[in-house]
Design an enzyme around this catalytic site. Structure first.
Site: not given
Ligand code: LMR
Length: 412
Positions: A146, A262, A227
């Site tokens: 992420w 989510k 996570d």
């Molecule tokens: C995403 O990856 O789009 C979501 O987890 C929102 C974010 O805060 O990045």
């Protein structure tokens, strides 16, 4: 000197300090959604930030949430602070749903937990706990991971390291390479794992692969940090918790960061939880007190509203069933859209290049485009993946899927 002169002298000094800062470009994920919002093209498609959308492109409030919220508001008598660890019904409810009510770590009281502002807040609290336990801690994250993991956890002070995870060309998990890197980890190292619905690539470990990671953690002594931000949106509530439950079965210690953004659609309510599993019930109490104290240093106390809604849902059997049905509908819709998009891409490109999208899980997949192709897709077609070419599958609808597929085909 008059008051006004003192004021303007102070203002000059402030400006002299802040003028050292330069403006930053928009966040790669959040900025994509803003760019799409500002695009006047009526055919535009936002495939950026990970929010669920229904067939008409709306992100609805869950029925279970709306009902729970009505009850919470009707019963509310005060706005005083919640207790430092957070809303007990929320913590208890998520603990039971995540680990399972009968799981040994739950019945033995070996789970430490504090409510946190979203999954991101939970990650930050978990990072603080790791650093209190060991001043220099390496945190190993998947490549890719992420987009905010490294900024958020690195800024907390963890030494960010990377293990191979996903081959963007072959659209496969590089499991052997991952295992090789994990074999070299040991006590004091922490390995961040995506519980399900890997963000950004949508490729999840099989249960057998999870077991291998569990064995490695056991043999090598590293600490897993899971996570879990998409619980229920991959294969189902229980299947998506497999990794967490198995690790909790086998290991004395682990951390989990949980988001209700989510799977309850509570994005803006910032509703999350930082968990630990500890070898003893006494140790779990210590973890909770340490995490509550870390939260006190960071933001003092958690926001109440989202957690009180989740607590209300999980304390009521009917609302729990309604919520689970709504999550199942989302999950089935996303998986249906995956199949649809990969079919449309097959037709538009006359290749099987994008077939892998149908088999991945959760909100995200990579298109495997270069940054130039992403820019072209945005500028010429008003279709907005994030710069890495990650798309939010839930941004696709039955109505726009054909346009999205033809636009992608035009840039590949
Ligand atoms: C995403 O990856 O789009 C979501 O987890 C929102 C974010 O805060 O990045």
């Amino acid at each position: 000197m008059t008051h006004t002169e003192v004021d303007s002298a102070a203002r000059r000094r402030l400006a002299a300090m802040l003028e050292n800062l330069s403006p930053l470009p928009p966040d790669p994920i959040l900025g994509t959604t803003v760019a799409c919002r500002n695009d006047p093209n009526p055919s535009k498609v936002d495939l950026g930030v990970g929010v669920y959308k229904d067939a008409s492109g709306n992100t609805p409030v869950f029925e279970a949430v709306a009902e729970a919220e009505r009850r919470v508001l009707a019963d509310q008598t005060t706005k005083v602070y919640v207790s430092p660890p957070g809303d007990e019904r929320f913590i208890g409810g998520i603990t039971r749903h995540l680990f399972g009510a009968d799981h040994q770590v739950v019945t033995d009281g070996r789970v430490g937990a504090v409510q946190a502002p979203g999954g991101s807040g939970a990650l930050r609290v978990g990072a603080g706990l790791l650093l209190r336990a060991q001043a220099h801690t390496e945190l190993w994250v998947s490549t890719p991971t992420w987009g905010n993991h490294v900024p958020l956890l690195g800024a907390a002070g963890l030494d960010m390291q990377h293990y191979p995870y996903y081959d963007k060309g072959a659209h496969e998990i590089q499991f052997d390479e991952m295992v090789q890197t994990l074999k070299e980890r040991g006590p004091g190292d922490v390995v961040l794992l995506h519980g399900c619905c890997h963000n950004p690539c949508g490729a999840d470990l099989t249960h057998e692969q999870w077991d291998v990671v569990g064995d490695l953690a056991d043999e090598r002594g590293f600490t897993p940090y899971v996570d879990l931000a998409y619980h229920g949106l991959g294969e189902g509530m229980d299947a998506d918790a497999y990794g967490v439950r198995m690790l909790a079965d086998r290991l004395p210690e682990m951390l989990v960061s949980y988001s209700a953004s989510k799977n309850f659609g509570l994005y803006r309510e910032r509703t999350g939880l930082a968990f630990t599993v500890n070898a003893t019930a006494e140790g779990a109490k210590t973890d909770t007190s340490q995490m509550a104290n870390i939260a006190r240093e960071l933001y003092s106390m958690p926001p109440a509203h989202g957690a009180s809604i989740v607590g209300e849902i999980l304390a009521d059997e009917e609302l729990t069933t309604l919520w689970q049905d709504e999550v199942a509908t989302m999950r089935e819709r996303i998986n249906g859209l995956r199949a649809l998009l990969s079919d449309e891409l097959r037709e538009a490109t006359q290749t099987t290049e994008f077939d892998y999208i149908a088999g991945e899980r959760g909100m995200f997949s990579f298109l495997g485009l270069s940054p130039e192709q992403v820019t072209q897709l945005q500028a010429e077609h008003s279709v907005y993946p994030i710069p890495s070419s990650r798309i939010n599958i839930a941004g696709v609808t039955e109505e726009n899927v054909d346009y999205v597929a033809r636009s992608i085909a035009a840039v590949v």
